[in-house]
Design a protein around this motif. Structure first.
Motif, PDB file in Angstrom:
ATOM      1  N   LEU A   1       0.808  -1.217   0.000  1.00 36.39           N
ATOM      2  CA  LEU A   1       0.000   0.000   0.000  1.00 36.39           C
ATOM      3  C   LEU A   1       0.847   1.275   0.000  1.00 36.39           C
ATOM      4  O   LEU A   1       0.319   2.363  -0.208  1.00 36.39           O
ATOM      5  N   ILE A   2       2.147   1.139   0.213  1.00 38.31           N
ATOM      6  CA  ILE A   2       3.029   2.311   0.195  1.00 38.31           C
ATOM      7  C   ILE A   2       3.260   2.710  -1.263  1.00 38.31           C
ATOM      8  O   ILE A   2       3.743   1.893  -2.051  1.00 38.31           O
ATOM      9  N   PRO A   3       2.908   3.931  -1.627  1.00 38.95           N
ATOM     10  CA  PRO A   3       3.146   4.358  -3.010  1.00 38.95           C
ATOM     11  C   PRO A   3       4.626   4.208  -3.380  1.00 38.95           C
ATOM     12  O   PRO A   3       5.509   4.432  -2.550  1.00 38.95           O
ATOM     13  N   GLU A   4       4.866   3.837  -4.617  1.00 33.24           N
ATOM     14  CA  GLU A   4       6.235   3.584  -5.079  1.00 33.24           C
ATOM     15  C   GLU A   4       7.147   4.788  -4.846  1.00 33.24           C
ATOM     16  O   GLU A   4       8.292   4.632  -4.417  1.00 33.24           O
ATOM     17  N   ALA A   5       6.641   5.987  -5.116  1.00 31.95           N
ATOM     18  CA  ALA A   5       7.464   7.186  -4.929  1.00 31.95           C
ATOM     19  C   ALA A   5       7.857   7.354  -3.460  1.00 31.95           C
ATOM     20  O   ALA A   5       8.982   7.767  -3.159  1.00 31.95           O
ATOM     21  N   TRP A   6       6.939   7.032  -2.549  1.00 28.42           N
ATOM     22  CA  TRP A   6       7.250   7.142  -1.123  1.00 28.42           C
ATOM     23  C   TRP A   6       8.272   6.087  -0.733  1.00 28.42           C
ATOM     24  O   TRP A   6       9.206   6.365   0.007  1.00 28.42           O
ATOM     25  N   HIS A   7       8.085   4.873  -1.234  1.00 27.09           N
ATOM     26  CA  HIS A   7       9.050   3.812  -0.956  1.00 27.09           C
ATOM     27  C   HIS A   7      10.431   4.226  -1.466  1.00 27.09           C
ATOM     28  O   HIS A   7      11.437   4.036  -0.775  1.00 27.09           O
TER      29      HIS A   7
ATOM     30  N   SER B   1       6.067  -2.279  16.823  1.00 34.14           N
ATOM     31  CA  SER B   1       5.922  -2.859  18.161  1.00 34.14           C
ATOM     32  C   SER B   1       4.468  -2.914  18.611  1.00 34.14           C
ATOM     33  O   SER B   1       4.101  -3.740  19.434  1.00 34.14           O
ATOM     34  N   SER B   2       3.622  -2.047  18.041  1.00 35.40           N
ATOM     35  CA  SER B   2       2.199  -2.055  18.392  1.00 35.40           C
ATOM     36  C   SER B   2       1.406  -3.075  17.581  1.00 35.40           C
ATOM     37  O   SER B   2       0.227  -3.288  17.838  1.00 35.40           O
ATOM     38  N   GLY B   3       2.059  -3.694  16.597  1.00 35.09           N
ATOM     39  CA  GLY B   3       1.404  -4.736  15.807  1.00 35.09           C
ATOM     40  C   GLY B   3       0.849  -4.227  14.498  1.00 35.09           C
ATOM     41  O   GLY B   3       0.533  -3.048  14.336  1.00 35.09           O
ATOM     42  N   LEU B   4       0.745  -5.137  13.550  1.00 40.17           N
ATOM     43  CA  LEU B   4       0.189  -4.838  12.242  1.00 40.17           C
ATOM     44  C   LEU B   4      -1.297  -4.513  12.397  1.00 40.17           C
ATOM     45  O   LEU B   4      -2.029  -5.238  13.070  1.00 40.17           O
ATOM     46  N   ARG B   5      -1.729  -3.447  11.790  1.00 40.65           N
ATOM     47  CA  ARG B   5      -3.133  -3.040  11.878  1.00 40.65           C
ATOM     48  C   ARG B   5      -3.895  -3.678  10.714  1.00 40.65           C
ATOM     49  O   ARG B   5      -4.221  -3.030   9.718  1.00 40.65           O
ATOM     50  N   THR B   6      -4.165  -4.964  10.877  1.00 36.42           N
ATOM     51  CA  THR B   6      -4.760  -5.751   9.804  1.00 36.42           C
ATOM     52  C   THR B   6      -6.128  -5.224   9.376  1.00 36.42           C
ATOM     53  O   THR B   6      -6.458  -5.286   8.190  1.00 36.42           O
ATOM     54  N   GLU B   7      -6.917  -4.725  10.313  1.00 36.00           N
ATOM     55  CA  GLU B   7      -8.235  -4.200   9.950  1.00 36.00           C
ATOM     56  C   GLU B   7      -8.093  -2.973   9.052  1.00 36.00           C
ATOM     57  O   GLU B   7      -8.866  -2.802   8.095  1.00 36.00           O
ATOM     58  N   THR B   8      -7.110  -2.129   9.335  1.00 36.16           N
ATOM     59  CA  THR B   8      -6.876  -0.947   8.501  1.00 36.16           C
ATOM     60  C   THR B   8      -6.392  -1.360   7.118  1.00 36.16           C
ATOM     61  O   THR B   8      -6.870  -0.838   6.105  1.00 36.16           O
ATOM     62  N   VAL B   9      -5.453  -2.298   7.063  1.00 36.62           N
ATOM     63  CA  VAL B   9      -4.950  -2.776   5.777  1.00 36.62           C
ATOM     64  C   VAL B   9      -6.092  -3.354   4.945  1.00 36.62           C
ATOM     65  O   VAL B   9      -6.253  -3.033   3.769  1.00 36.62           O
ATOM     66  N   THR B  10      -6.917  -4.173   5.564  1.00 30.96           N
ATOM     67  CA  THR B  10      -8.046  -4.792   4.864  1.00 30.96           C
ATOM     68  C   THR B  10      -9.042  -3.737   4.399  1.00 30.96           C
ATOM     69  O   THR B  10      -9.550  -3.793   3.273  1.00 30.96           O
ATOM     70  N   ARG B  11      -9.305  -2.740   5.246  1.00 32.28           N
ATOM     71  CA  ARG B  11     -10.236  -1.661   4.876  1.00 32.28           C
ATOM     72  C   ARG B  11      -9.733  -0.906   3.652  1.00 32.28           C
ATOM     73  O   ARG B  11     -10.497  -0.634   2.718  1.00 32.28           O
ATOM     74  N   ILE B  12      -8.460  -0.592   3.614  1.00 32.04           N
ATOM     75  CA  ILE B  12      -7.900   0.144   2.477  1.00 32.04           C
ATOM     76  C   ILE B  12      -7.940  -0.720   1.218  1.00 32.04           C
ATOM     77  O   ILE B  12      -8.309  -0.242   0.139  1.00 32.04           O
ATOM     78  N   ARG B  13      -7.563  -1.981   1.342  1.00 30.01           N
ATOM     79  CA  ARG B  13      -7.590  -2.879   0.185  1.00 30.01           C
ATOM     80  C   ARG B  13      -9.004  -2.989  -0.381  1.00 30.01           C
ATOM     81  O   ARG B  13      -9.202  -2.989  -1.601  1.00 30.01           O
ATOM     82  N   ARG B  14      -9.998  -3.065   0.494  1.00 31.12           N
ATOM     83  CA  ARG B  14     -11.401  -3.123   0.037  1.00 31.12           C
ATOM     84  C   ARG B  14     -11.798  -1.828  -0.670  1.00 31.12           C
ATOM     85  O   ARG B  14     -12.479  -1.848  -1.700  1.00 31.12           O
ATOM     86  N   HIS B  15     -11.386  -0.715  -0.102  1.00 28.48           N
ATOM     87  CA  HIS B  15     -11.709   0.587  -0.699  1.00 28.48           C
ATOM     88  C   HIS B  15     -11.085   0.687  -2.089  1.00 28.48           C
ATOM     89  O   HIS B  15     -11.757   1.095  -3.046  1.00 28.48           O
ATOM     90  N   PHE B  16      -9.822   0.307  -2.216  1.00 31.12           N
ATOM     91  CA  PHE B  16      -9.153   0.332  -3.517  1.00 31.12           C
ATOM     92  C   PHE B  16      -9.874  -0.578  -4.509  1.00 31.12           C
ATOM     93  O   PHE B  16     -10.079  -0.203  -5.661  1.00 31.12           O
ATOM     94  N   ALA B  17     -10.243  -1.770  -4.073  1.00 29.77           N
ATOM     95  CA  ALA B  17     -10.925  -2.727  -4.955  1.00 29.77           C
ATOM     96  C   ALA B  17     -12.281  -2.187  -5.407  1.00 29.77           C
ATOM     97  O   ALA B  17     -12.660  -2.340  -6.573  1.00 29.77           O
ATOM     98  N   ALA B  18     -13.003  -1.542  -4.504  1.00 37.31           N
ATOM     99  CA  ALA B  18     -14.324  -1.006  -4.839  1.00 37.31           C
ATOM    100  C   ALA B  18     -14.233   0.134  -5.841  1.00 37.31           C
ATOM    101  O   ALA B  18     -15.157   0.351  -6.629  1.00 37.31           O
TER     102      ALA B  18
END
Length: 101
Positions: free
Chosen positions: A12-18, A38-55
């Protein structure tokens, strides 16, 4: 979409930012890697963004936006999200690894 992985978040990191992050690491004589924060992967946020992109995939207006503008739409409270905030929101961190001589 079930579950989210570190690679899903990194994707999800844009190529230019990477590229900016990788260039900073290289300028310090390091290789770049990403890890779960250290706070852990925010899987719900990742999934939400992936769904938004797909939609929005078939939307020509969406396709006309830059990757950063697409992410801005996913995080309207920032009024323009940058890469440090994105990494925090995703629950990932950069790791600079010293290059072997």
């Amino acid at each position: 979409m079930t579950g989210a992985t570190l690679q899903d978040a990194v994707d999800l990191i844009p190529e230019a930012w990477h590229d900016d992050i990788a260039n900073d690491a290289e300028s310090q004589g390091c290789d770049l890697s990403y890890a779960v924060s250290s706070s852990g992967l925010r899987t719900e946020t990742v999934t939400r963004i992936r769904r938004h992109f797909a939609a929005r995939e078939a939307d020509a207006d969406w396709q006309a936006l830059s990757a950063g503008q697409q992410l801005d739409e996913c995080f309207p409270s920032y009024g323009g999200i940058g890469w440090p905030e994105l990494l925090d929101e995703l629950g990932i961190t950069t790791v600079y690894v010293t290059q072997a001589p």
